[in-house]
Scaffold this motif. Structure first.
Motif, short mmCIF file in Angstrom:
data_model
loop_
_atom_site.label_atom_id
_atom_site.label_comp_id
_atom_site.label_asym_id
_atom_site.label_seq_id
_atom_site.Cartn_x
_atom_site.Cartn_y
_atom_site.Cartn_z
N LEU A 198 -5.31 68.92 -36.76
CA LEU A 198 -4.98 67.67 -37.44
C LEU A 198 -4.60 67.87 -38.91
CD1 LEU A 198 -7.85 65.36 -36.07
CD2 LEU A 198 -5.45 65.38 -35.34
N GLY A 199 -4.97 69.04 -39.44
CA GLY A 199 -4.68 69.30 -40.85
C GLY A 199 -5.54 68.45 -41.76
N THR A 200 -6.73 68.11 -41.32
CA THR A 200 -7.62 67.30 -42.14
C THR A 200 -9.07 67.61 -41.78
OG1 THR A 200 -8.18 65.03 -42.76
CG2 THR A 200 -7.56 65.36 -40.48
N GLN A 201 -9.96 67.21 -42.67
CA GLN A 201 -11.38 67.42 -42.37
C GLN A 201 -11.83 66.51 -41.23
OE1 GLN A 201 -13.89 66.69 -45.78
NE2 GLN A 201 -15.68 67.47 -44.69
N VAL A 202 -12.75 67.01 -40.42
CA VAL A 202 -13.17 66.26 -39.23
C VAL A 202 -14.69 66.20 -39.13
CG1 VAL A 202 -13.25 66.43 -36.69
CG2 VAL A 202 -11.07 66.74 -37.87
N PHE A 203 -15.21 65.03 -38.82
CA PHE A 203 -16.61 64.90 -38.37
C PHE A 203 -16.54 64.75 -36.86
CE2 PHE A 203 -18.69 62.80 -42.34
CZ PHE A 203 -18.72 64.04 -42.96
N LEU A 204 -17.21 65.65 -36.16
CA LEU A 204 -17.16 65.58 -34.70
C LEU A 204 -18.54 65.27 -34.15
CD1 LEU A 204 -15.55 66.03 -32.04
CD2 LEU A 204 -16.14 68.45 -32.22
N HIS A 205 -18.66 64.17 -33.44
CA HIS A 205 -19.92 63.81 -32.80
C HIS A 205 -19.77 64.00 -31.30
CE1 HIS A 205 -21.00 61.80 -36.60
NE2 HIS A 205 -19.76 61.37 -36.58
N LEU A 206 -20.61 64.84 -30.73
CA LEU A 206 -20.50 65.10 -29.30
C LEU A 206 -21.71 64.57 -28.54
CD1 LEU A 206 -19.23 68.81 -29.11
CD2 LEU A 206 -17.91 66.72 -28.72
N TRP A 255 2.31 70.42 -34.73
CA TRP A 255 1.01 71.07 -34.63
C TRP A 255 1.07 72.28 -35.53
CZ3 TRP A 255 -2.46 71.02 -29.92
CH2 TRP A 255 -3.56 71.83 -30.11
N PRO A 256 0.18 72.38 -36.51
CA PRO A 256 0.28 73.53 -37.40
C PRO A 256 0.11 74.85 -36.63
CG PRO A 256 -1.66 72.20 -37.91
CD PRO A 256 -0.92 71.50 -36.82
N THR A 257 0.96 75.80 -36.97
CA THR A 257 0.88 77.09 -36.30
C THR A 257 -0.44 77.77 -36.62
OG1 THR A 257 3.20 77.27 -36.65
CG2 THR A 257 2.08 79.29 -36.04
N ASP A 258 -1.23 78.19 -35.75
CA ASP A 258 -2.46 78.91 -36.07
C ASP A 258 -2.18 80.43 -35.89
OD1 ASP A 258 -4.08 77.72 -33.03
OD2 ASP A 258 -2.39 79.01 -33.24
N GLY A 259 -2.16 79.32 -36.75
CA GLY A 259 -1.94 80.69 -36.63
C GLY A 259 -1.15 81.26 -35.45
N GLY A 279 -19.59 72.39 -30.64
CA GLY A 279 -19.09 71.42 -31.62
C GLY A 279 -18.52 72.09 -32.85
N GLU A 280 -19.19 73.13 -33.31
CA GLU A 280 -18.76 73.78 -34.54
C GLU A 280 -17.38 74.43 -34.38
OE1 GLU A 280 -22.60 75.08 -36.64
OE2 GLU A 280 -21.40 76.90 -36.31
N ILE A 281 -17.23 75.17 -33.30
CA ILE A 281 -15.95 75.88 -33.10
C ILE A 281 -14.84 74.88 -32.76
CG2 ILE A 281 -14.78 77.76 -31.86
CD1 ILE A 281 -17.15 78.74 -33.48
N ALA A 282 -15.18 73.88 -31.95
CA ALA A 282 -14.17 72.87 -31.62
C ALA A 282 -13.73 72.14 -32.89
CB ALA A 282 -14.71 71.88 -30.59
N ARG A 283 -14.70 71.80 -33.73
CA ARG A 283 -14.35 71.08 -34.97
C ARG A 283 -13.38 71.89 -35.83
NH1 ARG A 283 -15.83 71.95 -39.75
NH2 ARG A 283 -17.67 73.12 -39.19
N GLN A 284 -13.64 73.19 -35.95
CA GLN A 284 -12.74 74.02 -36.77
C GLN A 284 -11.32 73.97 -36.22
OE1 GLN A 284 -14.57 77.92 -36.83
NE2 GLN A 284 -16.37 77.14 -37.87
#
Ligand SMILES: Nc1nc2c(ncn2[C@@H]2O[C@H](COP(=O)(O)OP(=O)(O)OP(=O)(O)O)[C@@H](O)[C@H]2O)c(=O)[nH]1
Ligand SMILES: [Mg+2]
Length: 365
Positions: free
Chosen positions: A334-342, A10-14, A323-328
């Motif tokens: 995941l280290g990749t771009q995501v389309f999130l449909h809720l 899991w990338p460190t988030d930071g 959705g916006e904050i969860a997607r970020q």
């Protein structure tokens, strides 16, 4: 990256008071759960008879290279009443965000494994739901998961809140811990919120109640004394082989953490009973072949139409924000771009429905 592949990265988030007098000081139980459960019928109080007296068991795979001499490995159950900072501590010990966190109690609903492999030890942290007097089926299952983890651990770290260490729920845990057969440590958390001089008497009082190997005042958010705590945890772990490969962080799937991140945002943006009435399921997870992009469909379940309205918000604004904050965060994860449909759906009274609890992974049997 497979959808159900185990997550590998899991990338460190930071006071010198007499203990007999002390029972009166355990405060009235907080009303958090009551507030959520007004319309549930009363059930018996949870009792924790023998869950902690079974001793450690082995969880997970054991295949591993030989350890170096004196290598320590074992499961450490982080237990405590809701909101004392168990998940915050596990994340800090791991150096990355694995468990979701919120200022509201009863955030964690599952046992969540976090693996930390060091040259001299493998620490297998079990973050657990807060132990409390549960009435609703979901809550009872949560408490069961916590006690089960404690029963399977090689070491138990009980956490209390320095500001409020003697609630009824803490008393309940103290009684349950009297049956524990593994080393017990106590972390007094949130010391950043109290005056230093309150700590020594507090430590003394806890010391008289149970035979703790160590009592460590910490601040999980500030990091105070957390390294010291880790050293002590290693001291009391048994010697043995590592249980997991050194690059493995947990035993839960990506889908699990994605659902949890969405639930965390509901906790963050929605108030009153909403966070407690919400379950999240990831329905589908598709990797696009043509570019690094993952398309995720997830459903937020609530119990009533009125709750659905709140989660969607006027003009869909609340759902968009969630959705916006969860997607970020999912993208960072995941280290990749995501389309999130809720989607938001109503599933009446799911918290006391055994089938629904099984479906959402909350049922212990
Ligand atoms: N000031 C302060 N706040 C803390 C500390 N540790 C945790 N918190 C806060 O306490 C709240 C609860 O933290 P969690 O880690 O979610 O607590 P938990 O014990 O996992 O809670 P449940 O999952 O509900 O059982 C959050 O708002 C944290 O930021 C600390 O050391 N100091
Ligand atoms: Mg938690």
């Amino acid at each position: 990256m497979g959808t159900e592949e185990e997550l590998r990265r899991w990338p460190t988030d930071g006071s010198e008071e007499e203990m007999d007098e002390e029972d009166e000081e355990w405060e009235e139980e907080e009303d958090d759960e009551e507030a959520q459960e007004e319309d549930w019928e009363e059930e018996e109080d949870e009792t924790f008879d023998d869950e902690l007296s079974t001793g450690p068991e082995t969880l997970g795979p054991t295949e591993a290279p030989l350890p170096r001499e004196g290598f320590k490995a074992g499961f450490i159950a982080l237990i405590g009443r809701p909101n004392v900072g168990k998940s915050t501590l596990m994340n800090r010990l791991l150096g990355r965000k694995l468990s979701i966190i919120s200022p509201k109690p009863q955030t964690t609903r599952h046992r969540i494994l976090g693996v930390k492999t060091l040259p001299q030890a493998q620490l297998l942290f079990l973050d657990t739901p807060g132990i409390h007097r549960a009435q609703v089926l979901l809550n009872r299952e949560m408490v069961k998961a916590a006690l089960k983890a404690a029963g399977e651990a090689d070491l138990i770290l009980w956490m209390v809140d320095a500001e409020d260490p003697f609630t009824d729920d803490d008393q309940l845990i103290l009684e349950a811990l009297q049956k524990a057969r593994v080393p017990l440590l106590l972390a007094i958390n949130k010391v950043d919120l109290v005056k230093k001089e309150t700590l020594l008497p507090l430590i003394e009082r806890f010391r008289q109640r149970l035979p703790f190997k160590e009592i460590v005042p910490i601040s999980a958010t500030e990091g105070d004394n957390v390294e010291r705590l880790e050293e002590l945890l290693i001291t009391y772990l048994p010697e043995g082989h590592p249980f997991y490969p050194e690059d493995q962080l947990t035993d839960r799937s990506e889908r699990f953490f994605i659902a949890e991140l969405i639930r965390e945002k509901v906790h963050h943006f929605c108030h009153q009973e909403i966070p407690y009435a919400v379950a999240v399921e990831v329905e589908s997870f598709k990797e696009r072949k043509e570019r690094p992009l993952v398309e995720i469909q997830a459903t937020i379940y609530v119990e009533k139409d009125s709750q659905k309205g709140i989660v969607i918000g006027a003009g869909g604004r609340m759902l968009k924000k969630i959705g916006e904050i969860a997607r970020q965060e999912i993208e960072a994860f995941l280290g990749t771009q995501v389309f999130l449909h809720l989607w938001v759906k109503v599933r009446p009274a799911w918290r006391k429905d055994e089938h629904a609890l099984k479906e959402f992974g909350y049922f212990q049997r």
